[in-house]
Motif scaffolding. Structure first.
Motif, PDB file in Angstrom:
ATOM      1  N   HIS A 222       0.830  -1.208   0.000  1.00 55.68           N
ATOM      2  CA  HIS A 222       0.000   0.000   0.000  1.00 55.68           C
ATOM      3  C   HIS A 222       0.866   1.261   0.000  1.00 55.68           C
ATOM      4  CE1 HIS A 222      -3.311   2.715   0.930  1.00 55.68           C
ATOM      5  NE2 HIS A 222      -2.617   3.188   1.951  1.00 55.68           N
ATOM      6  N   LYS A 223       1.933   1.258   0.799  1.00 52.51           N
ATOM      7  CA  LYS A 223       2.772   2.447   0.931  1.00 52.51           C
ATOM      8  C   LYS A 223       3.740   2.628  -0.227  1.00 52.51           C
ATOM      9  CE  LYS A 223       2.580   2.740   5.982  1.00 52.51           C
ATOM     10  NZ  LYS A 223       3.329   2.607   7.260  1.00 52.51           N
ATOM     11  N   LEU A 224       4.251   1.515  -0.756  1.00 60.15           N
ATOM     12  CA  LEU A 224       5.308   1.595  -1.763  1.00 60.15           C
ATOM     13  C   LEU A 224       4.807   1.415  -3.188  1.00 60.15           C
ATOM     14  CD1 LEU A 224       7.902  -0.660   0.107  1.00 60.15           C
ATOM     15  CD2 LEU A 224       7.902   1.840   0.024  1.00 60.15           C
ATOM     16  N   GLY A 225       3.630   0.800  -3.317  1.00 55.69           N
ATOM     17  CA  GLY A 225       3.154   0.460  -4.652  1.00 55.69           C
ATOM     18  C   GLY A 225       3.717  -0.882  -5.099  1.00 55.69           C
ATOM     19  N   LYS A 226       3.108  -1.447  -6.129  1.00 55.29           N
ATOM     20  CA  LYS A 226       3.495  -2.790  -6.567  1.00 55.29           C
ATOM     21  C   LYS A 226       4.897  -2.845  -7.161  1.00 55.29           C
ATOM     22  CE  LYS A 226      -1.222  -4.382  -7.473  1.00 55.29           C
ATOM     23  NZ  LYS A 226      -2.135  -4.972  -8.468  1.00 55.29           N
ATOM     24  N   THR A 227       5.420  -1.727  -7.601  1.00 48.57           N
ATOM     25  CA  THR A 227       6.762  -1.711  -8.192  1.00 48.57           C
ATOM     26  C   THR A 227       7.773  -0.979  -7.309  1.00 48.57           C
ATOM     27  OG1 THR A 227       6.259   0.316  -9.428  1.00 48.57           O
ATOM     28  CG2 THR A 227       5.800  -1.790 -10.522  1.00 48.57           C
ATOM     29  N   GLY A 228       7.388  -0.719  -6.069  1.00 48.20           N
ATOM     30  CA  GLY A 228       8.254   0.055  -5.182  1.00 48.20           C
ATOM     31  C   GLY A 228       9.289  -0.752  -4.437  1.00 48.20           C
ATOM     32  N   PHE A 229       9.333  -2.049  -4.694  1.00 48.83           N
ATOM     33  CA  PHE A 229      10.335  -2.919  -4.060  1.00 48.83           C
ATOM     34  C   PHE A 229      10.632  -4.077  -5.003  1.00 48.83           C
ATOM     35  CE2 PHE A 229       6.125  -4.165  -2.821  1.00 48.83           C
ATOM     36  CZ  PHE A 229       6.111  -5.548  -2.912  1.00 48.83           C
ATOM     37  N   GLN A 230      11.833  -4.611  -4.884  1.00 51.46           N
ATOM     38  CA  GLN A 230      12.272  -5.676  -5.797  1.00 51.46           C
ATOM     39  C   GLN A 230      12.634  -6.983  -5.093  1.00 51.46           C
ATOM     40  OE1 GLN A 230      13.407  -2.260  -6.258  1.00 51.46           O
ATOM     41  NE2 GLN A 230      11.588  -2.299  -7.589  1.00 51.46           N
ATOM     42  N   ALA A 231      12.594  -7.012  -3.754  1.00 52.22           N
ATOM     43  CA  ALA A 231      12.897  -8.236  -3.008  1.00 52.22           C
ATOM     44  C   ALA A 231      12.327  -8.106  -1.608  1.00 52.22           C
ATOM     45  CB  ALA A 231      14.410  -8.486  -2.941  1.00 52.22           C
ATOM     46  N   VAL A 232      12.069  -9.263  -0.976  1.00 48.22           N
ATOM     47  CA  VAL A 232      11.545  -9.281   0.389  1.00 48.22           C
ATOM     48  C   VAL A 232      12.374 -10.241   1.237  1.00 48.22           C
ATOM     49  CG1 VAL A 232       9.529  -9.602   1.871  1.00 48.22           C
ATOM     50  CG2 VAL A 232       9.217  -8.850  -0.500  1.00 48.22           C
ATOM     51  N   VAL A 257      11.902 -13.916  -2.501  1.00 46.06           N
ATOM     52  CA  VAL A 257      11.486 -13.979  -1.097  1.00 46.06           C
ATOM     53  C   VAL A 257      12.227 -15.139  -0.450  1.00 46.06           C
ATOM     54  CG1 VAL A 257       9.578 -14.309   0.512  1.00 46.06           C
ATOM     55  CG2 VAL A 257       9.186 -13.098  -1.648  1.00 46.06           C
ATOM     56  N   GLY A 258      12.852 -14.893   0.698  1.00 45.01           N
ATOM     57  CA  GLY A 258      13.547 -15.969   1.396  1.00 45.01           C
ATOM     58  C   GLY A 258      13.045 -16.130   2.805  1.00 45.01           C
ATOM     59  N   GLY A 259      13.431 -17.236   3.443  1.00 50.74           N
ATOM     60  CA  GLY A 259      13.058 -17.497   4.829  1.00 50.74           C
ATOM     61  C   GLY A 259      14.145 -18.263   5.540  1.00 50.74           C
ATOM     62  N   GLN A 260      13.753 -19.057   6.520  1.00 52.88           N
ATOM     63  CA  GLN A 260      14.667 -19.991   7.182  1.00 52.88           C
ATOM     64  C   GLN A 260      13.859 -21.028   7.929  1.00 52.88           C
ATOM     65  OE1 GLN A 260      16.834 -19.211  10.884  1.00 52.88           O
ATOM     66  NE2 GLN A 260      15.898 -17.170  10.942  1.00 52.88           N
ATOM     67  N   ASP A 261      14.494 -22.135   8.234  1.00 48.40           N
ATOM     68  CA  ASP A 261      14.008 -23.300   8.995  1.00 48.40           C
ATOM     69  C   ASP A 261      13.899 -24.547   8.147  1.00 48.40           C
ATOM     70  OD1 ASP A 261      13.909 -22.078  11.442  1.00 48.40           O
ATOM     71  OD2 ASP A 261      11.764 -21.616  11.363  1.00 48.40           O
ATOM     72  N   ALA A 262      13.887 -24.393   6.805  1.00 44.13           N
ATOM     73  CA  ALA A 262      13.838 -25.558   5.905  1.00 44.13           C
ATOM     74  C   ALA A 262      12.651 -26.464   6.204  1.00 44.13           C
ATOM     75  CB  ALA A 262      15.151 -26.346   5.961  1.00 44.13           C
ATOM     76  N   SER A 263      11.486 -25.867   6.485  1.00 45.06           N
ATOM     77  CA  SER A 263      10.273 -26.671   6.616  1.00 45.06           C
ATOM     78  C   SER A 263       9.991 -27.321   5.269  1.00 45.06           C
ATOM     79  CB  SER A 263       9.092 -25.802   7.054  1.00 45.06           C
ATOM     80  OG  SER A 263       8.848 -24.777   6.105  1.00 45.06           O
ATOM     81  N   VAL A 264       9.337 -28.481   5.270  1.00 47.58           N
ATOM     82  CA  VAL A 264       9.180 -29.225   4.021  1.00 47.58           C
ATOM     83  C   VAL A 264       8.397 -28.427   2.990  1.00 47.58           C
ATOM     84  CG1 VAL A 264       7.081 -30.476   4.740  1.00 47.58           C
ATOM     85  CG2 VAL A 264       8.654 -31.496   3.050  1.00 47.58           C
ATOM     86  N   ASP A 265       7.393 -27.660   3.425  1.00 45.96           N
ATOM     87  CA  ASP A 265       6.646 -26.852   2.459  1.00 45.96           C
ATOM     88  C   ASP A 265       7.517 -25.745   1.873  1.00 45.96           C
ATOM     89  OD1 ASP A 265       6.434 -25.826   5.169  1.00 45.96           O
ATOM     90  OD2 ASP A 265       5.090 -24.295   4.387  1.00 45.96           O
ATOM     91  N   ALA A 266       8.436 -25.212   2.677  1.00 46.48           N
ATOM     92  CA  ALA A 266       9.358 -24.190   2.171  1.00 46.48           C
ATOM     93  C   ALA A 266      10.315 -24.793   1.149  1.00 46.48           C
ATOM     94  CB  ALA A 266      10.134 -23.551   3.310  1.00 46.48           C
ATOM     95  N   VAL A 267      10.813 -25.977   1.428  1.00 43.29           N
ATOM     96  CA  VAL A 267      11.702 -26.652   0.478  1.00 43.29           C
ATOM     97  C   VAL A 267      10.966 -26.881  -0.839  1.00 43.29           C
ATOM     98  CG1 VAL A 267      12.980 -28.779   0.016  1.00 43.29           C
ATOM     99  CG2 VAL A 267      13.111 -27.709   2.278  1.00 43.29           C
ATOM    100  N   GLN A 268       9.703 -27.259  -0.754  1.00 42.67           N
ATOM    101  CA  GLN A 268       8.917 -27.468  -1.969  1.00 42.67           C
ATOM    102  C   GLN A 268       8.685 -26.157  -2.715  1.00 42.67           C
ATOM    103  OE1 GLN A 268       5.698 -29.446   0.059  1.00 42.67           O
ATOM    104  NE2 GLN A 268       6.408 -31.493  -0.535  1.00 42.67           N
ATOM    105  N   ARG A 269       8.477 -25.070  -1.977  1.00 40.77           N
ATOM    106  CA  ARG A 269       8.349 -23.761  -2.640  1.00 40.77           C
ATOM    107  C   ARG A 269       9.654 -23.346  -3.300  1.00 40.77           C
ATOM    108  NH1 ARG A 269       5.446 -22.632   2.115  1.00 40.77           N
ATOM    109  NH2 ARG A 269       7.228 -21.520   3.030  1.00 40.77           N
ATOM    110  N   VAL A 270      10.777 -23.675  -2.677  1.00 41.65           N
ATOM    111  CA  VAL A 270      12.076 -23.390  -3.282  1.00 41.65           C
ATOM    112  C   VAL A 270      12.215 -24.152  -4.603  1.00 41.65           C
ATOM    113  CG1 VAL A 270      14.574 -23.740  -3.024  1.00 41.65           C
ATOM    114  CG2 VAL A 270      13.243 -22.774  -1.133  1.00 41.65           C
ATOM    115  N   LEU A 271      11.761 -25.395  -4.606  1.00 47.38           N
ATOM    116  CA  LEU A 271      11.852 -26.203  -5.826  1.00 47.38           C
ATOM    117  C   LEU A 271      10.993 -25.633  -6.953  1.00 47.38           C
ATOM    118  CD1 LEU A 271      11.827 -29.799  -4.307  1.00 47.38           C
ATOM    119  CD2 LEU A 271      13.697 -28.754  -5.590  1.00 47.38           C
ATOM    120  N   THR A 272       9.833 -25.093  -6.623  1.00 47.01           N
ATOM    121  CA  THR A 272       8.951 -24.547  -7.672  1.00 47.01           C
ATOM    122  C   THR A 272       9.323 -23.120  -8.050  1.00 47.01           C
ATOM    123  OG1 THR A 272       7.346 -23.727  -6.049  1.00 47.01           O
ATOM    124  CG2 THR A 272       7.012 -25.965  -6.902  1.00 47.01           C
ATOM    125  N   GLY A 273      10.204 -22.496  -7.263  1.00 48.24           N
ATOM    126  CA  GLY A 273      10.609 -21.134  -7.548  1.00 48.24           C
ATOM    127  C   GLY A 273       9.781 -20.078  -6.854  1.00 48.24           C
TER     128      GLY A 273
END
Length: 363
Positions: A222-232, A257-273
């Motif tokens: 809302h504050k930055l707009g859809k093109t106001g940032f390039q990474a999270v 977008v990145g995270g941490q903890d290597a939860s299985v759903d996160a690993v699967q999201r990493v695989l799909t991009g």
């Protein structure tokens, strides 16, 4: 606070020495020192189960296994606070009332535990800060190098941005301010990102709660707009999942977008991009260290000689075991979390992710 002075002894060597000490004392009740265990219960208090699946899926069973392997007469008295500080205080007090003499504590709010530790000392009990450094005079501390974790997160985001990094604006969704680990992750990430990206244009705490992280991400859009940032940058996988869904709902694509903890759903999201990376913290070395220290303390042995480092906290010098985290990207899923034994191929490569696994070379 949280400044580390490294010793030359490695974490694995420290654990080996600890195991030798326990073997000499007789882990099943034989040998010198075995009769000194008057109380064979280890208290284990973990902080939550909604934002991260790791505590119930890995920490609890692996600590139980570690303690049992070192002391066949020992048992675990376990409770999970589900992110409620008042609940955890009641659980802590209950362990003291039962006469438990060693407590592994992963605090919901690490800033407020000093009186807890004093109450434990008054009853002859020792507290080991597990994964998060509790305030107060704890007997030992077991965790990962959390500042390094943040650095790895920041570096992985830079790698994902590539040559576009210098022109990139970054949104940061950090962990809870009550968690000293979150402060370390944040400082480590800033160390990597500051001066390497155009700017951190929005930074808030997601409080380790996926719904709060989603609210913050919506606010940033809302504050930055859809093109106001390039990474999270997101501090963990549970929050990253909600951030990714928020970006999708807003029609925003191709934002790392990145995270941490290597939860299985996160690993699967990493695989799909969908998710750019996660951070793998090999849980067994951490839980083995916690179990080893707990049994050493039950036996009345000194843990300082087997610590891999010293953590300075408010003037105290705490014997510590601090382990090294690992970045997981699509190309590294097979050689990290699968080869490392965190998950089997079948657990990761379910029907919905068969093609993604094949594309990543997971056979």
């Amino acid at each position: 606070m949280n400044a580390w002075t490294r010793r030359t002894i490695s974490g694995s060597a420290a654990l080996s020495l600890a195991l030798l000490s326990l073997t000499a004392c007789g882990s099943s009740g034989s040998g010198p020192g075995a009769d000194s265990i008057a109380n064979t219960t280890v208290g284990l208090l973990l902080p939550e189960k909604s934002s991260s699946t790791r505590y119930e899926a890995f920490d609890k069973p692996l600590i139980e296994k570690s303690v049992a392997s070192l002391c066949t007469k020992c048992t675990i008295d376990y409770a999970n606070a589900d992110n409620n500080e008042t609940t955890q205080k009641m659980q802590f007090d209950a362990l003291l009332e039962k006469g438990v003499k060693v407590i592994l504590l992963d605090p919901v709010n690490a800033k407020d535990t000093a009186p807890w530790i004093e109450a434990a000392k008054a009853k002859g009990a020792k507290v080991v800060a597990y994964d998060r450094l509790a305030s107060g005079d704890v007997a030992a501390y077991v965790s990962f190098d959390n500042a390094r974790t943040g650095e790895l997160q920041g570096n992985a985001l830079l790698d994902a941005l590539g040559p576009k990094a210098t022109d990139a604006n970054v949104v940061m969704i950090n962990g809870a301010e009550s968690d000293p680990n979150a402060a370390s992750f944040k400082s480590g990430a800033h160390k990597s990102l500051d001066g390497k990206v155009k700017g951190i244009v929005y930074e808030q705490s997601g409080e380790w709660k996926p719904d709060v992280a989603a609210q913050k991400m919506n606010d940033a859009i809302h504050k930055l707009g859809k093109t106001g940032f390039q990474a999270v940058y997101v501090a963990n996988d549970g929050m990253a999942a909600s951030v990714i869904e928020t970006l999708k709902a807003a029609g925003i694509k191709n934002v790392p977008v990145g995270g941490q903890d290597a939860s299985v759903d996160a690993v699967q999201r990493v695989l799909t991009g969908e998710q750019t990376y996660t951070i793998y913290k090999p849980y067994q070395p951490e839980t083995d260290a916690a179990g080893t220290i707990a049994v050493l303390l039950l036996k009345g042995l000194d843990v300082s000689s087997v610590a891999s480092s010293i953590t300075e906290s408010n003037g105290a010098h705490i014997p510590s075991m601090l382990l090294t985290p690992i970045v997981v990207t699509k190309a590294k899923v097979a050689v990290t979390v699968i080869d490392g034994g965190l998950y089997t191929k079948d657990e990761v490569c379910t029907a919905a992710f068969t093609d993604a696994c094949a594309a990543a070379g997971i056979q």
